[in-house]
Design a protein around this motif. Structure first.
Motif, PDB file in Angstrom:
ATOM      1  N   PRO A   1       5.625   2.821  -3.240  1.00 56.58           N
ATOM      2  CA  PRO A   1       6.004   2.715  -1.823  1.00 56.58           C
ATOM      3  C   PRO A   1       6.830   3.920  -1.386  1.00 56.58           C
ATOM      4  O   PRO A   1       7.574   4.516  -2.163  1.00 56.58           O
ATOM      5  N   ARG A   2       6.694   4.244  -0.106  1.00 52.28           N
ATOM      6  CA  ARG A   2       7.503   5.319   0.459  1.00 52.28           C
ATOM      7  C   ARG A   2       8.943   4.840   0.627  1.00 52.28           C
ATOM      8  O   ARG A   2       9.176   3.699   0.963  1.00 52.28           O
TER       9      ARG A   2
ATOM     10  N   ALA B   1      -1.641   6.827   0.589  1.00 51.35           N
ATOM     11  CA  ALA B   1      -2.100   5.438   0.719  1.00 51.35           C
ATOM     12  C   ALA B   1      -1.309   4.761   1.824  1.00 51.35           C
ATOM     13  O   ALA B   1      -0.277   5.274   2.284  1.00 51.35           O
ATOM     14  N   ALA B   2      -1.802   3.606   2.242  1.00 47.15           N
ATOM     15  CA  ALA B   2      -1.087   2.826   3.251  1.00 47.15           C
ATOM     16  C   ALA B   2       0.271   2.419   2.695  1.00 47.15           C
ATOM     17  O   ALA B   2       0.345   1.698   1.701  1.00 47.15           O
ATOM     18  N   GLY B   3       1.323   2.911   3.288  1.00 44.15           N
ATOM     19  CA  GLY B   3       2.666   2.544   2.871  1.00 44.15           C
ATOM     20  C   GLY B   3       3.197   3.274   1.666  1.00 44.15           C
ATOM     21  O   GLY B   3       4.280   2.935   1.179  1.00 44.15           O
ATOM     22  N   GLY B   4       2.488   4.272   1.157  1.00 49.21           N
ATOM     23  CA  GLY B   4       2.987   4.980  -0.005  1.00 49.21           C
ATOM     24  C   GLY B   4       2.025   6.029  -0.511  1.00 49.21           C
ATOM     25  O   GLY B   4       1.199   6.560   0.237  1.00 49.21           O
ATOM     26  N   VAL B   5       2.112   6.309  -1.800  1.00 48.18           N
ATOM     27  CA  VAL B   5       1.229   7.271  -2.457  1.00 48.18           C
ATOM     28  C   VAL B   5       0.821   6.700  -3.807  1.00 48.18           C
ATOM     29  O   VAL B   5       1.465   5.787  -4.338  1.00 48.18           O
TER      30      VAL B   5
END
Length: 251
Positions: free
Chosen positions: A250-251, A21-25
């Motif tokens: 978030p990553r 995902a945008a900015g993470g998983v």
């Protein structure tokens, strides 16, 4: 790789954790998808209750498919939402199967499903973000079409990458033949059994990437994406932000 939850009485259940995902998983243990849960064994229920920690179930089946809140839900503190979505594919109800000799356009069918599903999908979103209902499992009969569309909207609204949404949709191809064979034993899907007894059993439905791509394209073209689609049908920005916070790590 799909995070399958192997059960004896259902074949298409998986945790959507790990999708990019945008900015993470996508967090594990928030959103699951699957086929119908009516034939689960005691061992299956123990897996969902003790190992998965299931807390919510969204049932997308039509009334003729006999959707019901299972007896074991209350014992495990599971909340149930019945939100029937229109199924135009013909797998569960042959009376709606489009009569095209060369097959039919799943992308168009999914777009048509979405045209009438906005308010229902907002109710699904509200169910997921209200109270302690994660992990929650979204299912229909086979876990392919109605579940596929619903999950795609939920994932896209949380900014999950399009390629990841498509890959998740395609994972059902690994299990769809098992699901179809299981459905044929149920009275609600007698037409599948009749096809088999007459030697006319159709192959398992094709899991076509263009179908879910078409649904995502429809959301983009009509509402600027899944979040815009939900907002246009009554969702609030607070609900969508809460959903993103719940499901994205978030990553």
């Amino acid at each position: 790789m799909p995070r399958w939850i192997d059960l004896a009485g259902a074949y298409n259940v998986r945790d959507l954790g790990g999708l990019a995902a945008a900015g993470g998983v996508v967090r594990p243990g928030v959103l699951l998808r699957g086929d119908n849960l009516d034939s689960l064994t005691a061992g299956d229920i123990a897996v969902l209750g003790d190992q998965v920690g299931l807390r919510g179930v969204v049932d997308l089946r039509a009334p003729f498919e006999n959707p019901r809140e299972a007896d074991w839900f209350s014992g495990l503190g599971i909340s149930w939402l019945h939100e029937p979505l229109l199924d135009l594919t013909g797998l569960t109800d042959p009376s709606v199967r489009p009569g095209q000799a060369g097959g039919y356009d799943f992308a168009k069918l999914y777009a048509t499903m979405l045209e009438s599903a906005g308010a229902g999908l907002v109710r699904v979103l509200d169910f997921l973000v209200s109270g302690s209902r994660a992990p929650a499992l979204v299912h229909c009969a086979a876990g392919k079409d109605r579940t596929g569309v619903t999950v795609a909207v939920l994932l896209a609204a949380a900014d999950v990458e399009r390629a990841a949404i498509i890959a998740d949709y395609l994972a059902t191809a690994e299990r769809i033949q098992l699901v179809r064979e299981a459905l044929a034993h149920r009275e609600e899907y007698q037409h599948l059994r009749e096809q088999a007894s007459a030697g006319r059993s159709a192959p398992a439905p094709v899991v076509d990437p263009q179908a879910i791509i078409g649904a995502l394209d429809f959301l983009d073209a009509t509402h600027g994406g899944a979040a815009g689609f939900l907002l246009a049908h009554g969702a609030t920005r607070v609900q969508i932000d809460r959903w993103r916070h719940m499901i994205i790590e978030p990553r």
